[in-house]
Design an enzyme around this catalytic site. Sequence first.
Site, short mmCIF file in Angstrom:
data_model
loop_
_atom_site.label_atom_id
_atom_site.label_comp_id
_atom_site.label_asym_id
_atom_site.label_seq_id
_atom_site.Cartn_x
_atom_site.Cartn_y
_atom_site.Cartn_z
N ASP A 129 0.84 -1.20 0.00
CA ASP A 129 0.00 0.00 0.00
C ASP A 129 0.87 1.25 0.00
OD1 ASP A 129 -2.42 1.32 -0.07
OD2 ASP A 129 -2.60 1.43 2.10
N TYR A 131 1.00 5.77 -0.52
CA TYR A 131 0.50 6.93 0.25
C TYR A 131 0.58 8.15 -0.66
CZ TYR A 131 0.16 9.56 4.75
OH TYR A 131 -0.23 10.34 5.81
N HIS A 136 -4.66 13.71 1.18
CA HIS A 136 -4.85 12.84 2.34
C HIS A 136 -3.63 12.95 3.26
CE1 HIS A 136 -5.78 9.32 4.81
NE2 HIS A 136 -4.56 8.86 4.55
N GLU A 201 -10.62 3.56 3.82
CA GLU A 201 -9.76 4.42 2.99
C GLU A 201 -10.11 4.18 1.53
OE1 GLU A 201 -5.60 3.88 4.06
OE2 GLU A 201 -5.82 5.35 5.68
N GLU A 203 -9.21 4.03 -2.09
CA GLU A 203 -7.98 3.89 -2.86
C GLU A 203 -8.27 3.22 -4.20
OE1 GLU A 203 -4.60 2.28 -0.83
OE2 GLU A 203 -5.25 2.99 1.16
N ASP A 235 -8.89 0.16 2.12
CA ASP A 235 -7.87 -0.21 3.10
C ASP A 235 -8.43 0.10 4.49
OD1 ASP A 235 -5.49 -0.72 4.46
OD2 ASP A 235 -4.67 1.27 4.02
N ARG A 239 -8.03 3.25 13.49
CA ARG A 239 -7.21 4.43 13.77
C ARG A 239 -6.62 4.45 15.17
NH1 ARG A 239 -6.09 5.66 8.70
NH2 ARG A 239 -7.92 6.21 7.47
N GLN A 242 -3.82 2.06 15.16
CA GLN A 242 -2.75 2.63 14.31
C GLN A 242 -1.94 3.67 15.07
OE1 GLN A 242 -4.37 4.33 10.71
NE2 GLN A 242 -2.39 4.90 9.87
N LYS A 255 -4.08 -2.32 10.03
CA LYS A 255 -4.39 -2.32 8.60
C LYS A 255 -4.58 -3.72 8.02
CE LYS A 255 -3.45 2.13 7.52
NZ LYS A 255 -4.22 2.96 6.60
N THR A 259 -8.83 -6.17 3.79
CA THR A 259 -8.77 -5.21 2.69
C THR A 259 -9.80 -5.65 1.66
OG1 THR A 259 -6.40 -4.89 3.06
CG2 THR A 259 -7.29 -4.12 0.94
N GLU A 376 -10.44 12.11 8.07
CA GLU A 376 -10.40 13.47 7.55
C GLU A 376 -11.75 14.16 7.67
OE1 GLU A 376 -8.45 11.30 4.16
OE2 GLU A 376 -8.02 13.37 3.60
MN MN Z 1 -4.02 2.96 2.86
#
Ligand code: MN
Length: 429
Positions: A129, A131, A136, A201, A203, A235, A239, A242, A255, A259, A376
């Site tokens: 993965d 970024y 973001h 997430e 993606e 993903d 949080r 994390q 994570k 997925t 976010e």
């Molecule tokens: Mn990700």
Amino acid sequence: MSLIDETHDPSRTSWVESANGHGEFPIQNLPLGIFSPPGHHVRPGVAIGDYILELSGVGALLPDAVGHLLTGPTLNPVLALPAADRRGLRRRLSDLLSNPTHRETLRPLLHRAADCVVHLPAAIGDYTDFYVGIHHATNVGKQFRPDNPLLPNYKYVPIGYHGRASSVRPSGVPVVRPNGQRKAPDEERPSFGPSRRLDYELELGIWVGQGNALGRPIPIGEAQGHIAGYCLLNDWSARDVQAWEYQPLGPFLAKNFHTTVSPWIVTAEALAPFRLAQPPRPEGDPQPLPYLFDEEDQRQGAFALELEVLLSTAQMRADGVAPFTLSQGPATNMYWTMAQIVTHHASNGCNLQPGDLIGTGTISTAEAGGFGSLLEISQGGKVPVSLPNGETRAFLEDGDEVTLRATARAAGHVPIGFGACTAFIIPAP
Ligand code: MN
């Protein structure tokens, strides 16, 4: 590279009536996947309108290089082919599904998609993965470092981490809320239990085609040739886990519990008409180092894709209320192109293999309305989203269903979609 041919002709129609005007799978798309018809085992197929054409039965009508590969339980052998062979397959499928002389032969091989189960298209050897969604990275960075959101390496290195292939699942498989170590900033010690800050997430995923030998990097000018196609990728992220675990080595259990991908491989060939120039870097940003820079890639390395995230709570589904749009935005908010991601990944000699999956990282817009995660949207949980039925969400609750969608649009071409990438949350064990 960006080859537009008769398969993209907007006037081409299919004898599969539901394909004509279909929002996602018109004959101009022809995404590949693995599915099982009711009561039968898995097999390769191509999505066409509301149907799936079984490819194992069509083998004799397909080009020699491809036909015999479309019989097994994964598409890895097809992904390993050179792009020219994949293009030959696409042209033949487009002919078979548009020319009515093939109708009677192929009709018995069509299955109503709604009756079928669609599986992962490939045995995924490795999942990585990235970024590269710069807004973001900036939005999240601001929550930790308001004055200096992006770390100094961001504009030089496509940042990534190695994910976990074993927990990738196709759209529709429920996500079990993970247990983990959580420690809020005001808590003295961590506790172990269900994540309280479960997030998604938005993606895009890259399906790696032909690989590279160990020790042999992929030059940037050749990177597109190693990408077989694309999907949507969620993903899922815990949080709270994390925030506590990520230093100093990066994401781990926050994570790798699940997925979700959209199960159809939208081929690089299908997306040829939707290529765009990579947006210019802001004034003052460094140029990519030479191994990551290719003029052709800068000219057409981005995609005209509209992305969307929808939320449906258990209450909303019980009440028959339509899903709520959490965000919408273009896929052009990527600081690095797909080719740069692939080239960087292999730049140290790391070998990519057919069927490897690479996530881009969360794709957000600069402004609210197009943020690709609840982290976010809710500003780290401080400002919950109000839903039309009065419910609020800072993070995901059990029963919440998240759906990602992508549509490719360009003037003079028939829009194509990726199919849904959707899953709902079930309680922690
Ligand atoms: Mn990700």
